[in-house]
Structures are given as C-alpha cells and as structure tokens.
Design a protein around this motif. Sequence first.
Motif, PDB file in Angstrom:
ATOM      1  N   GLY A 122       0.884  -1.490   0.145  1.00  0.00           N
ATOM      2  CA  GLY A 122      -0.056   0.235  -0.120  1.00  0.00           C
ATOM      3  C   GLY A 122       1.235   1.231  -0.013  1.00  0.00           C
ATOM      4  N   LEU A 123       0.793   2.395  -0.693  1.00  0.00           N
ATOM      5  CA  LEU A 123       0.680   3.358  -0.768  1.00  0.00           C
ATOM      6  C   LEU A 123      -0.061   4.482  -0.066  1.00  0.00           C
ATOM      7  N   ILE A 124       0.436   5.301   0.771  1.00  0.00           N
ATOM      8  CA  ILE A 124      -0.458   5.717   1.610  1.00  0.00           C
ATOM      9  C   ILE A 124       0.200   7.194   1.154  1.00  0.00           C
ATOM     10  N   GLY A 125      -1.333   8.507   1.834  1.00  0.00           N
ATOM     11  CA  GLY A 125      -0.868  10.095   2.022  1.00  0.00           C
ATOM     12  C   GLY A 125      -1.739  10.626   2.577  1.00  0.00           C
ATOM     13  N   PRO A 126      -2.172  12.075   2.586  1.00  0.00           N
ATOM     14  CA  PRO A 126      -3.106  12.851   1.912  1.00  0.00           C
ATOM     15  C   PRO A 126      -3.126  13.268   0.489  1.00  0.00           C
ATOM     16  N   GLY A 142       2.290  13.023  -2.927  1.00  0.00           N
ATOM     17  CA  GLY A 142       3.046  12.669  -4.153  1.00  0.00           C
ATOM     18  C   GLY A 142       2.842  11.397  -4.686  1.00  0.00           C
ATOM     19  N   LYS A 143       1.467  11.079  -4.525  1.00  0.00           N
ATOM     20  CA  LYS A 143       1.791   9.580  -4.398  1.00  0.00           C
ATOM     21  C   LYS A 143       1.719   9.293  -5.900  1.00  0.00           C
ATOM     22  N   THR A 144       0.539   9.537  -6.673  1.00  0.00           N
ATOM     23  CA  THR A 144       0.141   9.686  -8.099  1.00  0.00           C
ATOM     24  C   THR A 144       1.265   9.627  -9.129  1.00  0.00           C
ATOM     25  N   THR A 145       1.849  11.061  -8.318  1.00  0.00           N
ATOM     26  CA  THR A 145       3.445  11.041  -9.338  1.00  0.00           C
ATOM     27  C   THR A 145       4.350   9.923  -9.175  1.00  0.00           C
ATOM     28  N   SER A 156      -3.773  -4.698   2.264  1.00  0.00           N
ATOM     29  CA  SER A 156      -1.859  -4.874   2.551  1.00  0.00           C
ATOM     30  C   SER A 156      -0.817  -5.441   3.456  1.00  0.00           C
ATOM     31  N   ASP A 157      -0.002  -6.196   2.686  1.00  0.00           N
ATOM     32  CA  ASP A 157       1.023  -6.691   3.811  1.00  0.00           C
ATOM     33  C   ASP A 157       2.143  -5.460   4.548  1.00  0.00           C
ATOM     34  N   ARG A 158       2.046  -5.156   3.278  1.00  0.00           N
ATOM     35  CA  ARG A 158       2.885  -3.471   4.245  1.00  0.00           C
ATOM     36  C   ARG A 158       2.550  -2.154   3.150  1.00  0.00           C
ATOM     37  N   ILE A 159       2.593  -1.179   4.035  1.00  0.00           N
ATOM     38  CA  ILE A 159       2.083  -0.012   3.900  1.00  0.00           C
ATOM     39  C   ILE A 159       3.126   1.221   3.613  1.00  0.00           C
TER      40      ILE A 159
END
Length: 239
Positions: free
Chosen positions: A33-37, A41-44, A203-206
């Motif tokens: 998992g890739l998270i953030g408000p 910068g996630k989609t970038t 998710s296994d890891r985030i």
Amino acid sequence: MAYFHVEKLVKKFGGLTAVNEVTFDVEKGEIFGLIGPNGSGKTTTFNMISGVYPPTSGKVVYRDREIQGMKSHRICHLGVGRTFQVVKPLGRMTVLDNIIAAAFSRVNSMKEARSAALRTVEFCGLSPVQEVLAKSLPIAGRKRLEIARAMATRPELLLLDETAAGLNPSELVEAIDLIQKIRASGTTIIIIEHIMHVIMSISDRIHAINFGQTIAEGTPKEVAANPAVIEAYLGTDYA
C-alpha cells in the motif's frame, strides 16, 4: 535485490519538489500500500514508475533492471501495468472492445486479442456487460473495466490508483475480492487508496508519504498507529 525497488526517487516541477527521495522495496507476490493525504506525491510516484514522467533523480528497479526514464509502452511490455485515478474508457466502444484494444499490447492478431480479452472479461466479472458501451457503465463498472484493461496487458506488477474511490459498501467488498483474486493469480500489486478500510484490510505492508517524503512504513497496524501518519491525516491534535 528486491523484486521491485524504488531508490531516492525525486520529481521536481520547476521550484516544486513533488516527490523527495522516496525509497521502498516490494517483494514478489505482495500487496504493497502507498498512502498519504491529497497532494502528497502518490500518483506522481506512480507516474514515474510507469513512464508518464521521467524522475528528476533516483532509480526504479524492476526485476534487477533499471526502468526509470523508459517510455510507458516499453515498461508495459516488461510486465508493469497500471490503472489511472480518473478512468477514461473508450466510451463509444463496448466493454469487450475496450479490453481487446488493451490486449493488443501483447498480441498481434484480432483472434488472439479477442481470446485474451474474453478470458480477462470472465476473470474480472464483466461477462454480463461485455457488449455494453463503456460510457453507459456506472462508476463501479468503469473502475472494474479500468482494472480489466490493465490486466489485459498481462502485468506481473500492477499499479492500482484509487480503484475503490466512489464505490458503495457492497461494491467495495467486490473490489477487495477482485484485488485479492488478482494477487492470488500471481500478480504483485502496489495500491494507492484513500479508503482506510480497503488499504488496511488487503495490504501486507504500507508506505506512507506526506509532502513528497516518507513518514512511515510497516504493517497496516504499525502504520495506523504511527504518530506522523495520524498527524498527516487528522492534524496535530490527534497525533
């Protein structure tokens, strides 16, 4: 070396640093998992991985091969597929024809493309609507079609960008089931998602980022309890 590795990835747009030295590893078979408000910068990061943007600096290593700066179609041919946050199917074409078009990234004849697309339609649960025009699908159908188009490129690593956004509770359950089915088929997944129930349950890891920088990484439980993550999402009063 990890199956997939991002090392000190940086993307600058003029004076704005959208992603700043982000580093993470993904193991084969994981759901990562890739998270953030919003705006973190996630989609970038996805755009740099998939060849939409070249990174300003840093490395993207897939199966021991550096792929940063490659064209998107070359990265796709290597086995990296993706969905997009804003889904844009070929609206005046049927669901099946949309998937046939995607299948041509891997085959050279209509017969092969149609055969591959029909398998993908069945796998993704779209058989009942395969002859429906894509523009007629509700949001859940368009999201599922977006995943199906990506799966038709036969990815070994799949990047999912907010595939659960806009879905109702029952549709969320179906989306989770499909994601887990994709992983069970042997595909490694990196997923961006704002719906915490989804990201925490699959998710296994985030890896969490904020203002383009890493703030936490670990199991869902560890990341959910991290003060920097709580502050990023809820503010300093909750950290």
